[in-house]
Write an enzyme that holds these catalytic residues in place. Structure first.
Site, mmCIF file in Angstrom:
data_model
loop_
_atom_site.group_PDB
_atom_site.id
_atom_site.type_symbol
_atom_site.label_atom_id
_atom_site.label_comp_id
_atom_site.label_asym_id
_atom_site.label_seq_id
_atom_site.Cartn_x
_atom_site.Cartn_y
_atom_site.Cartn_z
ATOM 1 C CD GLU A 99 0.319 -1.102 3.007
ATOM 2 O OE1 GLU A 99 1.417 -0.984 3.565
ATOM 3 O OE2 GLU A 99 -0.201 -2.202 2.767
ATOM 4 C CG ASP B 111 15.770 28.267 -28.783
ATOM 5 O OD1 ASP B 111 15.039 27.959 -29.731
ATOM 6 O OD2 ASP B 111 15.368 28.806 -27.736
ATOM 7 C CG ASP C 210 14.557 32.544 -26.006
ATOM 8 O OD1 ASP C 210 13.730 32.503 -26.945
ATOM 9 O OD2 ASP C 210 15.764 32.760 -26.187
ATOM 10 C CG ASP D 228 10.314 30.517 -28.708
ATOM 11 O OD1 ASP D 228 10.031 30.629 -29.912
ATOM 12 O OD2 ASP D 228 11.422 30.792 -28.229
ATOM 13 C CD GLU E 50 6.637 -9.978 3.823
ATOM 14 O OE1 GLU E 50 5.448 -9.610 3.949
ATOM 15 O OE2 GLU E 50 7.597 -9.187 3.765
#
Ligand code: ADP
Ligand code: MG
Length: 996
Positions: free
Chosen positions: A336, A378, A707, A711, A776
């Site tokens: 869990e 770029d 930038d 863009d 287990e």
């Protein structure tokens, strides 16, 4: 559209209720400032007066501080944080935990009844106490993990906190957006996000996108002129609004409202503190948890039924023991905590990335990063240093070079062969540099330390100012005073100004600079040896050849031109549109009227050295199956040269231009081009969007840098939008998923490497956790089903003998789940993650081979545990090793202690084995000190549980003799050995596959 805004149902009310009393007070205080005055229909000066500010100076910092305290921070109200105790209690919110608590309550009641009857075996209800304690410790661990993850996330959001330019104490300063107060003067420029509501008092070609507020997709032109009557939101052209963005131009506005007292404050929904951003990985985790949960619950029920059928319930204690075992098994084996650990590991990874200048805004972007298959970057500033130096000047009569590096204005003009430069070339060079320095928004300032220089604005522009200063060409332009500007945009690739000659009769002149191939088409004359003559086709060819030649040598080229307007009045320029007052209307919108019939003077060649580390980064990306694509507005030859210098394309490779892209007939042709081409030149921002969409259509996971404000759409569409931290605009940063604090391409590659490493670590702890839990389950299941076979249940005895106690199972879960799993999440990279193809986003994290690991290890773990148990019991397959122990019960205690310890140790060996699917655990065995710390801690705690008398009672354990310890360790080590053997075969298979 406007109607819609006005007609929005008044959502103000519930929001006000949701605000704290203090927030409501602050809003009230702000409203009092303006009273009934509508700033859009009042004079800007009057608004300034009401707000008690001088628009040319701004507020003083003390006054701003005072106002911040009074009017509150400039932020939208968010839901109050969940109190700590609630978060802690939430840790128990799990149906299996409820079930366990219920079973525990039953056992407690049974104990009380027995106690009352006087035949309780135990002095205290140990099981119940231990189970509750373990659950509490578990909850504490879960709480700490969650808090840690939250901390990391909020640290990140602080790093990306927006800033705003305001005028304070007469200077433009950049402050945290939350510190903006009513009366502040906002200084707006292209790419800024407007951070409060305000009344404009100055604007130049200002356009603002208000879609976020009004839904209107076309940017609205803004002017300071007072409105005659109150207008709908979308028509208040002299107001700017919080949350909108500047797409063009500049402006200044007096803040009239901040935070909740803004238009967006009235309509936005409550920002909830925790946003839902569950990622594919989280969804898969949830899915796996659910499936496993169901499987484990079924097995638990089977175990319960098997116990009842095979051994029979004879006493209430039988029922309670069996029930507790089954429920504890479910609690221990259902992973869990997966999502919580996942979040912590992602958060830690993201913090590490931030230290390396890659600021990831959302945790789950890390997953996407690891899957990136193409990076579109770029050129200028990202692949190159953006340290511009003019080295060449080409004029109609010749070509010269300029000495000196950096921005210090010290250097000389010399001929290409080193000789002195004489007229006419000299004269032409000076004219070229003067024009370039006039049509210029940059500024070179002497730095604080002598000999240093600060670059204000675009380095491309400043480099020309430096060149002009070196040659003293700047003396020629001191007499010119700028009266208008048509700004540079990546689409236009040129800029112009109109300047007034202050010494003359005030005549106006246009000065322009831009990409030479573009600017040349607006020229019809040329300046040669001080005389202007019509430009010939031959001149054009010469100029374009020179452009190609310089570009081939990696120079960034920029042409310069001018045109006398022969009038001192803008309104007298032929074709110029006039406004109502008879003056020239917005000049920037009338580029056609200004930029024509220009006189060509020459061009400059600017060198911008590539970043040295980028070459390696490109190569690393290539090795990792990630293609690097350069997208630039620069000349195709310049782009191709730098791309080949950086290893992005082969020598002689070509760039595709924006024009060529536009000429492609259809989508198919476009996709074919983008699948092959890695350098794009002379493109506009709109091409970026098309390129990224095309790459995505072909199944790529694309990163895209940006930038400028234009863009933003491409950055937003990309799978990983990357904004520049230094040169990027607020708008782009907002659209991005990652911000490069150093603007450096290599940082993207480093982030991809880090992202892949984090992903690898997630797989490590999943492999570990799942195999441990499966181990287990198999152990308990085997112990119950094979009880007679192993000697766990003795012939002739009555009642249930459980192989492991509920408390023991919960302890194993506590010990091995948290610490080792977390340590694995911060594992140093064991494998070269950049040596393989990017993972597909749709690939499952827990794939077939991983399930193979999990089941295999789980089975081995169960086998060795059960063998160890059997060895200490009379009967069964193996001889009893605890000959001196009398009676089955005493034997069972020791046998369980054995199984308990072997299982814990097996998990620890498994932790080492789980660090890789293929690689031996002995490679870099000691590289993770956290893991060894966790292992050491687990061993010590296990010893404590076995040797401390009180805990022996609580956990049903007994001290083990030395020989038994050896057995435990050897049996547990089988897990590691078995895993190593499996890995050998897996590696052989892997090699075969690679050769095939
Ligand atoms: P990138 O950022 O990819 O280098 P830009 O869009 O900035 O591309 O520039 C494209 C071209 O426009 C450049 O090659 C140059 O010729 C020209 N240019 C760049 N900056 C300016 C400027 N400030 N003024 C005029 N022209 C410019
Ligand atoms: Mg640029």
């Amino acid at each position: 559209m406007e109607q819609e805004v006005e007609e929005r149902p008044a959502p103000v009310e519930p929001r006000v209720e949701a605000q704290s009393p203090q927030e409501q007070q602050e809003v009230q205080a702000q409203r009092k400032l303006l009273g009934d005055v509508d700033p859009s229909t009042s004079d800007a000066a009057a608004v300034a007066k009401l707000l008690n500010v001088d628009p040319s100076v701004g507020l003083s910092s003390e006054e701003a501080k005072r106002r911040l305290a009074k009017f509150g921070p400039n932020e939208l109200a968010s839901a109050p944080p969940v109190p700590k105790w609630k978060k802690f209690l939430a840790q128990f919110k799990d149906s299996l935990v409820y079930l366990l608590l219920a079973a525990t309550a039953i056992s407690l009641i049974a104990w009380i009844i027995e106690k009352a009857g006087g035949h309780a075996e135990e002095a205290l209800p140990f099981d119940a106490i231990v189970i509750v304690l373990i659950l509490i410790v578990n909850a504490i661990l879960g709480y700490i993990q969650e808090a840690k993850a939250e901390q990391a996330v909020s640290a990140l959001s602080e790093m990306t906190a927006p800033t705003t330019n305001v005028l304070r104490d007469g200077r433009v300063v950049r402050i945290a957006t939350t510190d903006v107060v009513p009366g502040d003067v906002l200084v707006l420029a292209e790419g800024d996000t407007v951070s409060a509501d305000g009344r404009l008092f100055a604007a130049a070609s200002l356009r603002i996108a208000e879609a976020s507020l009004t839904g209107e997709s076309v940017p609205v032109g803004k002017k300071p002129e007072t409105l005659e009557s109150a207008k709908a939101l979308g028509d208040r052209t002299n107001m700017v609004f919080n949350g909108t963005s500047v797409t063009q131009g500049t402006g200044r506005a007096i803040v009239t409202g901040t935070g909740m007292n803004t238009q967006v404050g009235k309509i936005a929904d409550l920002l909830s503190a925790t946003e839902d951003d569950s990622s594919p990985l989280q969804k898969e985790m949830d899915h796996v948890s659910k499936i496993l949960g169901i499987a484990v619950c079924i097995i638990a029920v089977v175990v319960l039924i098997a116990l009842a059928v095979m051994e029979g319930f004879h006493t209430t204690q039988d029922v309670i023991d069996s029930l507790l075992l089954a429920v504890s098994l479910a609690v221990a084996a259902v992973p869990e905590g997966l999502t919580a650990i996942l979040t912590v590991v992602l958060a830690l990874g993201v913090q590490r990335m931030a230290m390396h200048h890659a600021i990831v805004k959302k945790l789950h972007s890390v997953e996407t990063l690891g899957s990136a298959s193409v990076i579109c970057s770029d050129k200028t500033g990202t692949l190159t240093k953006n340290e511009m130096t003019v080295e060449r000047v080409v004029t109609p009569s010749g070509e010269v070079q300029l000495t000196g590096t950096g921005y210090a204005p010290e250097g000389n003009l010399i001929g290409l062969d080193g000789t002195a430069v004489v007229d006419p070339v000299r004269h032409e060079v000076l004219a070229t540099l003067a024009a370039g320095a006039l049509a210029n928004d940059g500024e070179l300032r002497a730095g604080d330390k002598p000999g240093t220089w600060d670059v204000i604005g675009d380095p491309t522009e400043v480099s020309i100012i430096v060149a002009a200063k070196k040659t003293h060409a700047d003396r020629a332009f001191q007499r010119f005073q700028r009266v208008a500007e048509i700004p540079f945009t990546s689409e236009r690739k040129r800029m112009s100004i109109i300047a007034k000659d202050t010494t003359d009769n005030g005549d106006l002149t246009v000065f322009a600079k831009g990409a030479p191939d573009v600017l040349l088409s607006f020229c019809n004359r040329i300046l040669v040896d001080g005389a202007v003559r019509p430009i010939t086709e031959g001149d054009r060819q010469d100029i374009l050849h020179a452009v190609d030649r310089l570009s081939n040598e990696a120079y960034r080229t920029l042409g310069e031109a001018y045109r006398p307007l022969e009038t001192p009045k803008l309104s007298a320029v032929p074709g110029m549109k006039l406004n109502a007052a008879g003056q020239a209307a917005d000049v920037a919108e009338q580029a056609d009227v200004i930029e024509h019939d220009l006189i060509w003077t020459g061009m400059v060649g600017i060198i911008d050295p590539p970043r040295v580390e980028v070459r390696d980064a490109v190569a690393e990306a290539h090795r990792a199956g990630v293609r690097t694509v350069m997208i630039t507005g620069d000349h195709p030859l310049t782009a191709a040269r730098i791309a080949s210098d950086l290893g992005i394309i082969d020598k002689g490779g070509k760039a595709l231009t924006g024009e060529q892209l536009d000429a492609l007939p259809d989508e198919a042709a476009f996709d074919k081009a983008t699948s092959q081409v890695s350098v794009y030149a002379r493109v506009a921002p709109e091409h970026k969007l098309k390129i990224v969409e095309s790459l995505q259509r072909q199944g790529n996971i694309a990163a895209m840098t940006g930038d400028g404000v234009n863009d933003a759409p491409a950055v937003k569409s990309a799978d990983i939008g990357v904004a520049m931290g230094i040169t990027g605009t607020e708008v782009t940063k907002e659209s991005a998923k990652m911000i490069l604090a150093d603007d450096n391409f290599s940082t993207i590659v480093a982030a991809i490497r880090e992202g892949r490493g984090i992903f690898e670590n997630i797989r490590k702890f999943l492999r570990y956790l799942l195999s441990s839990n499966v181990g287990e389950v198999f152990t308990v299941f085997g112990g119950v089903v094979l009880a007679g076979f192993l000697g766990i249940s003795q012939p002739g005895t009555q009642g249930v003998t459980v192989p492991l106690l509920a408390t023991q199972l919960l302890w194993i879960n506590l010990l091995t789940d948290a610490a080792p799993a977390l340590a694995m999440g911060v594992d140093p990279m064991t494998e070269d993650v950049m040596n393989r193809k990017p993972r597909k986003l749709t690939d499952r994290v827990i794939d077939g081979p991983m399930w193979g690991d999990v089941i295999y290890i789980g089975i081995i773990m169960a086998i060795v545990t059960l063998i160890g148990m059997d060895m200490h019991l009379s009967g069964g397959l193996f001889t009893d090793r605890s000959v001196d122990l009398q009676g089955h019960d005493a034997q069972m205690v020791e046998a369980r202690t054995m199984a308990f310890t072997i299982l814990v140790f097996a998990q620890l060996f498994n932790a080492l084995a789980s660090r890789s699917h293929l690689q031996s655990a002995f490679v870099g065995l000691f590289s993770n000190k956290w893991l060894w710390g966790a292992i050491g801690l687990s061993v010590v705690l296990q010893l404590v549980v076995i040797y401390v008398p009180a805990l022996q009672v609580a956990f049903g354990t007994t001290s083990l003799p030395a020989g038994a310890w050896l057995e435990c360790i050897l049996l547990a080590a089988v897990v590691l050995v078995a895993s190593e053997i499996r890995k050998i075969f897996l590696r052989i298979g892997d090699k075969r596959r690679q050769h095939a």
